[in-house]
Write a protein that holds these residues in place. Structure first.
Motif, PDB file in Angstrom:
ATOM      1  N   LYS A 141       0.839  -1.195   0.000  1.00  0.00           N
ATOM      2  CA  LYS A 141       0.000   0.000   0.000  1.00  0.00           C
ATOM      3  C   LYS A 141       0.880   1.253   0.000  1.00  0.00           C
ATOM      4  CE  LYS A 141      -3.830  -2.264   2.413  1.00  0.00           C
ATOM      5  NZ  LYS A 141      -3.225  -3.606   2.377  1.00  0.00           N
ATOM      6  N   PRO A 142       0.956   1.964  -1.131  1.00  0.00           N
ATOM      7  CA  PRO A 142       1.796   3.172  -1.187  1.00  0.00           C
ATOM      8  C   PRO A 142       1.372   4.249  -0.200  1.00  0.00           C
ATOM      9  CG  PRO A 142       1.125   2.465  -3.389  1.00  0.00           C
ATOM     10  CD  PRO A 142       0.313   1.681  -2.421  1.00  0.00           C
ATOM     11  N   ASN A 143       0.076   4.280   0.154  1.00  0.00           N
ATOM     12  CA  ASN A 143      -0.395   5.336   1.058  1.00  0.00           C
ATOM     13  C   ASN A 143       0.070   5.129   2.495  1.00  0.00           C
ATOM     14  OD1 ASN A 143      -2.006   3.137   1.603  1.00  0.00           O
ATOM     15  ND2 ASN A 143      -3.957   4.185   1.267  1.00  0.00           N
ATOM     16  N   ARG A 144       0.704   3.978   2.793  1.00  0.00           N
ATOM     17  CA  ARG A 144       1.271   3.778   4.127  1.00  0.00           C
ATOM     18  C   ARG A 144       2.634   4.455   4.253  1.00  0.00           C
ATOM     19  NH1 ARG A 144       1.554  -1.474   7.364  1.00  0.00           N
ATOM     20  NH2 ARG A 144       1.351   0.046   9.048  1.00  0.00           N
ATOM     21  N   LYS A 145       3.115   4.996   3.149  1.00  0.00           N
ATOM     22  CA  LYS A 145       4.388   5.718   3.117  1.00  0.00           C
ATOM     23  C   LYS A 145       5.553   4.838   3.569  1.00  0.00           C
ATOM     24  CE  LYS A 145       2.147  10.196   3.753  1.00  0.00           C
ATOM     25  NZ  LYS A 145       2.105  10.407   2.317  1.00  0.00           N
ATOM     26  N   GLN A 146       5.508   3.569   3.141  1.00  0.00           N
ATOM     27  CA  GLN A 146       6.602   2.646   3.415  1.00  0.00           C
ATOM     28  C   GLN A 146       6.931   1.902   2.133  1.00  0.00           C
ATOM     29  OE1 GLN A 146       5.804  -0.313   6.408  1.00  0.00           O
ATOM     30  NE2 GLN A 146       7.913  -1.010   6.492  1.00  0.00           N
ATOM     31  N   GLY A 147       8.161   2.046   1.684  1.00  0.00           N
ATOM     32  CA  GLY A 147       8.575   1.351   0.478  1.00  0.00           C
ATOM     33  C   GLY A 147       8.818   2.296  -0.678  1.00  0.00           C
ATOM     34  N   LEU A 148      10.086   2.498  -1.011  1.00  0.00           N
ATOM     35  CA  LEU A 148      10.451   3.407  -2.095  1.00  0.00           C
ATOM     36  C   LEU A 148       9.775   3.030  -3.406  1.00  0.00           C
ATOM     37  CD1 LEU A 148      12.185   5.527  -3.619  1.00  0.00           C
ATOM     38  CD2 LEU A 148      14.038   3.812  -3.664  1.00  0.00           C
ATOM     39  N   ILE A 149       9.806   1.764  -3.760  1.00  0.00           N
ATOM     40  CA  ILE A 149       9.365   1.346  -5.092  1.00  0.00           C
ATOM     41  C   ILE A 149       7.872   1.579  -5.306  1.00  0.00           C
ATOM     42  CG2 ILE A 149       9.071  -0.672  -6.592  1.00  0.00           C
ATOM     43  CD1 ILE A 149      11.854  -1.605  -5.577  1.00  0.00           C
ATOM     44  N   ILE A 201       5.766   3.533  -3.665  1.00  0.00           N
ATOM     45  CA  ILE A 201       5.449   4.961  -3.523  1.00  0.00           C
ATOM     46  C   ILE A 201       5.864   5.717  -4.779  1.00  0.00           C
ATOM     47  CG2 ILE A 201       6.017   7.068  -2.265  1.00  0.00           C
ATOM     48  CD1 ILE A 201       6.261   5.339   0.256  1.00  0.00           C
ATOM     49  N   ALA A 202       7.088   5.450  -5.248  1.00  0.00           N
ATOM     50  CA  ALA A 202       7.579   6.150  -6.440  1.00  0.00           C
ATOM     51  C   ALA A 202       6.761   5.790  -7.674  1.00  0.00           C
ATOM     52  CB  ALA A 202       9.049   5.818  -6.657  1.00  0.00           C
ATOM     53  N   LEU A 203       6.404   4.513  -7.822  1.00  0.00           N
ATOM     54  CA  LEU A 203       5.639   4.105  -8.997  1.00  0.00           C
ATOM     55  C   LEU A 203       4.253   4.744  -9.008  1.00  0.00           C
ATOM     56  CD1 LEU A 203       6.614   0.334  -9.271  1.00  0.00           C
ATOM     57  CD2 LEU A 203       7.210   2.168 -10.875  1.00  0.00           C
ATOM     58  N   ARG A 204       3.660   4.899  -7.850  1.00  0.00           N
ATOM     59  CA  ARG A 204       2.355   5.556  -7.801  1.00  0.00           C
ATOM     60  C   ARG A 204       2.493   7.028  -8.196  1.00  0.00           C
ATOM     61  NH1 ARG A 204      -1.419   8.133  -4.364  1.00  0.00           N
ATOM     62  NH2 ARG A 204      -3.533   7.357  -4.716  1.00  0.00           N
ATOM     63  N   GLN A 205       3.561   7.677  -7.740  1.00  0.00           N
ATOM     64  CA  GLN A 205       3.786   9.063  -8.120  1.00  0.00           C
ATOM     65  C   GLN A 205       3.973   9.179  -9.632  1.00  0.00           C
ATOM     66  OE1 GLN A 205       2.598  10.239  -5.196  1.00  0.00           O
ATOM     67  NE2 GLN A 205       3.952  11.989  -5.593  1.00  0.00           N
ATOM     68  N   SER A 253      21.474   1.007  -4.887  1.00  0.00           N
ATOM     69  CA  SER A 253      21.344   2.375  -4.387  1.00  0.00           C
ATOM     70  C   SER A 253      19.995   2.947  -4.815  1.00  0.00           C
ATOM     71  CB  SER A 253      22.472   3.256  -4.935  1.00  0.00           C
ATOM     72  OG  SER A 253      22.294   3.484  -6.330  1.00  0.00           O
ATOM     73  N   VAL A 254      19.595   4.008  -4.151  1.00  0.00           N
ATOM     74  CA  VAL A 254      18.351   4.688  -4.529  1.00  0.00           C
ATOM     75  C   VAL A 254      18.418   5.127  -5.986  1.00  0.00           C
ATOM     76  CG1 VAL A 254      16.931   6.735  -4.118  1.00  0.00           C
ATOM     77  CG2 VAL A 254      17.814   5.419  -2.176  1.00  0.00           C
ATOM     78  N   ASN A 255      19.567   5.634  -6.409  1.00  0.00           N
ATOM     79  CA  ASN A 255      19.704   6.071  -7.807  1.00  0.00           C
ATOM     80  C   ASN A 255      19.583   4.901  -8.773  1.00  0.00           C
ATOM     81  OD1 ASN A 255      19.976   8.811  -7.279  1.00  0.00           O
ATOM     82  ND2 ASN A 255      22.203   8.704  -7.070  1.00  0.00           N
ATOM     83  N   GLU A 256      20.094   3.735  -8.387  1.00  0.00           N
ATOM     84  CA  GLU A 256      19.944   2.551  -9.252  1.00  0.00           C
ATOM     85  C   GLU A 256      18.488   2.122  -9.327  1.00  0.00           C
ATOM     86  OE1 GLU A 256      24.187   0.190  -8.912  1.00  0.00           O
ATOM     87  OE2 GLU A 256      22.816   0.100  -7.203  1.00  0.00           O
ATOM     88  N   VAL A 257      17.761   2.236  -8.230  1.00  0.00           N
ATOM     89  CA  VAL A 257      16.330   1.928  -8.258  1.00  0.00           C
ATOM     90  C   VAL A 257      15.595   2.919  -9.157  1.00  0.00           C
ATOM     91  CG1 VAL A 257      14.215   1.830  -6.880  1.00  0.00           C
ATOM     92  CG2 VAL A 257      16.328   0.821  -6.001  1.00  0.00           C
ATOM     93  N   ILE A 258      15.946   4.191  -9.067  1.00  0.00           N
ATOM     94  CA  ILE A 258      15.325   5.204  -9.920  1.00  0.00           C
ATOM     95  C   ILE A 258      15.601   4.909 -11.393  1.00  0.00           C
ATOM     96  CG2 ILE A 258      15.495   7.645 -10.597  1.00  0.00           C
ATOM     97  CD1 ILE A 258      15.737   8.308  -7.605  1.00  0.00           C
ATOM     98  N   ASP A 259      16.808   4.458 -11.704  1.00  0.00           N
ATOM     99  CA  ASP A 259      17.113   4.055 -13.082  1.00  0.00           C
ATOM    100  C   ASP A 259      16.204   2.913 -13.525  1.00  0.00           C
ATOM    101  OD1 ASP A 259      19.104   5.956 -13.271  1.00  0.00           O
ATOM    102  OD2 ASP A 259      20.739   4.566 -12.831  1.00  0.00           O
ATOM    103  N   SER A 260      15.968   1.953 -12.638  1.00  0.00           N
ATOM    104  CA  SER A 260      15.074   0.838 -12.958  1.00  0.00           C
ATOM    105  C   SER A 260      13.653   1.337 -13.195  1.00  0.00           C
ATOM    106  CB  SER A 260      15.087  -0.190 -11.822  1.00  0.00           C
ATOM    107  OG  SER A 260      14.126  -1.214 -12.050  1.00  0.00           O
ATOM    108  N   LEU A 261      13.197   2.282 -12.371  1.00  0.00           N
ATOM    109  CA  LEU A 261      11.857   2.834 -12.555  1.00  0.00           C
ATOM    110  C   LEU A 261      11.722   3.502 -13.916  1.00  0.00           C
ATOM    111  CD1 LEU A 261      11.288   4.498  -9.031  1.00  0.00           C
ATOM    112  CD2 LEU A 261      10.665   2.203  -9.765  1.00  0.00           C
TER     113      LEU A 261
END
Length: 304
Positions: free
Chosen positions: A172-180, A182-186, A237-245
């Motif tokens: 659940k992205p609205n629980r504000k837990q989990g980068l992936i 939350i970012a995908l919903r945004q 890293s967070v940046n590597e996850v962002i690249d994957s997104l």
């Protein structure tokens, strides 16, 4: 299963039912339809904060899986006493009721992402000291110590799973837990993705279905240890996850930088050799594939 309608819990209910186990699914079930897909589990609607409900849930059971949390890392940090009054105190009551019910083994979902703290290591094994600096990690470690107490005092066998950073469908992205998630919903909503710090923080991401496959062999099986790291054993890293997104969504979304919270450590990757030595290599989902599964689900939810 305590927390049967939650993110990890619902996937574990499905996996346990698929493996032929009779499952009692305990949760508030605030959603009208269970998030798990199995039809065989016995559904029990109850409140975690009610001892009588917990007594009813564990009565006649062989095993208890405690995969419910009343807080997230963020909410525990904003109000540490909430974690103490709810998660910690009520888990002790659940342990007491498990002893009274004659439970054979108690399985607890701890945290590998917050429990080791900032020790500057490349990865962490179960023999490393646990030095959490966040209320969430402190609470999980305290429960692990209570498991030791109940094992010594009352003979309640237990296993703690130090889970890394799980992600996947039903989160659940609205629980504000989990980068992936939350970012995908945004991204799906056309909003900026929040990055904490400079993007260099490293975490061990494990896809939720891989995680529950790792847990199933423990059920009813004598094990060498009472504590296991469960994760992918690989850091991103967070940046590597962002690249994957970006690769998966095909969207060149904007980044909104926020300061990194003081209790967030630079690097947490789990050494899972204890698990692998006992159960063999786990089947792991590639990061891009896992991200794609989550993004497809989020898109379906927004389009519905």
């Amino acid at each position: 299963m305590i927390g049967a309608n939650g993110f990890i819990g619902s996937h574990l209910v499905d996996a346990l039912a698929s493996a032929g186990h009779e499952v009692t699914a305990f949760d508030r079930f605030s959603s009208t339809v269970p998030t798990f897909t199995a039809t065989s589990p016995r559904i029990m609607v109850g409140e975690f904060l009610s001892r009588s409900d917990l007594e009813e849930a564990v009565a006649g059971q062989e095993y208890v899986f405690h995969f419910l949390s009343t807080t997230t890392p963020a909410t525990a940090e904003s109000d540490p006493t909430l974690d103490i009054r709810t998660n910690l105190a009520q888990t002790v009551e659940l342990l007491e009721t498990s002893v009274e019910a004659g439970i054979q083994r108690f399985y607890f979902s701890s945290t590998g992402g917050a429990i080791y703290g900032p020790q500057g290591k490349s990865d962490y094994s179960e023999t490393d000291r646990a030095l959490p600096i966040s209320p969430y990690g402190i609470g999980k470690l305290t429960i692990e110590h209570y498991l030791d107490y109940f094992r010594t005092k009352h003979g309640l066998n237990s296993t703690s799973f130090r889970v890394s950073n799980p992600y996947g469908t039903r989160q659940k992205p609205n629980r504000k837990q989990g980068l992936i998630p939350i970012a995908l919903r945004q991204i799906a909503l056309g909003s900026p993705v929040v990055r904490l710090g400079d993007g260099s923080m490293v975490r061990d991401y494990v896809y939720v279905e891989d995680l529950v496959r790792m847990i199933i062999p423990f059920v009813g099986t004598p094990t060498r240890y009472d504590l296991y790291n469960l994760g992918s054993g690989k850091g991103y890293s967070v940046n590597e996850v962002i690249d994957s997104l970006r690769r998966v969504t095909g969207v060149d979304f904007p980044i909104e930088d926020h300061p990194r919270p003081l209790t967030f450590v630079d690097r947490v990757v789990l050494d899972t050799s204890r698990y692998r030595d006992e159960f063999g290599e786990a089947r792991l989902t590639a990061l891009d594939d896992g991200v794609r599964f989550v993004y497809n689900e989020i898109q379906e939810q927004i389009d519905a």
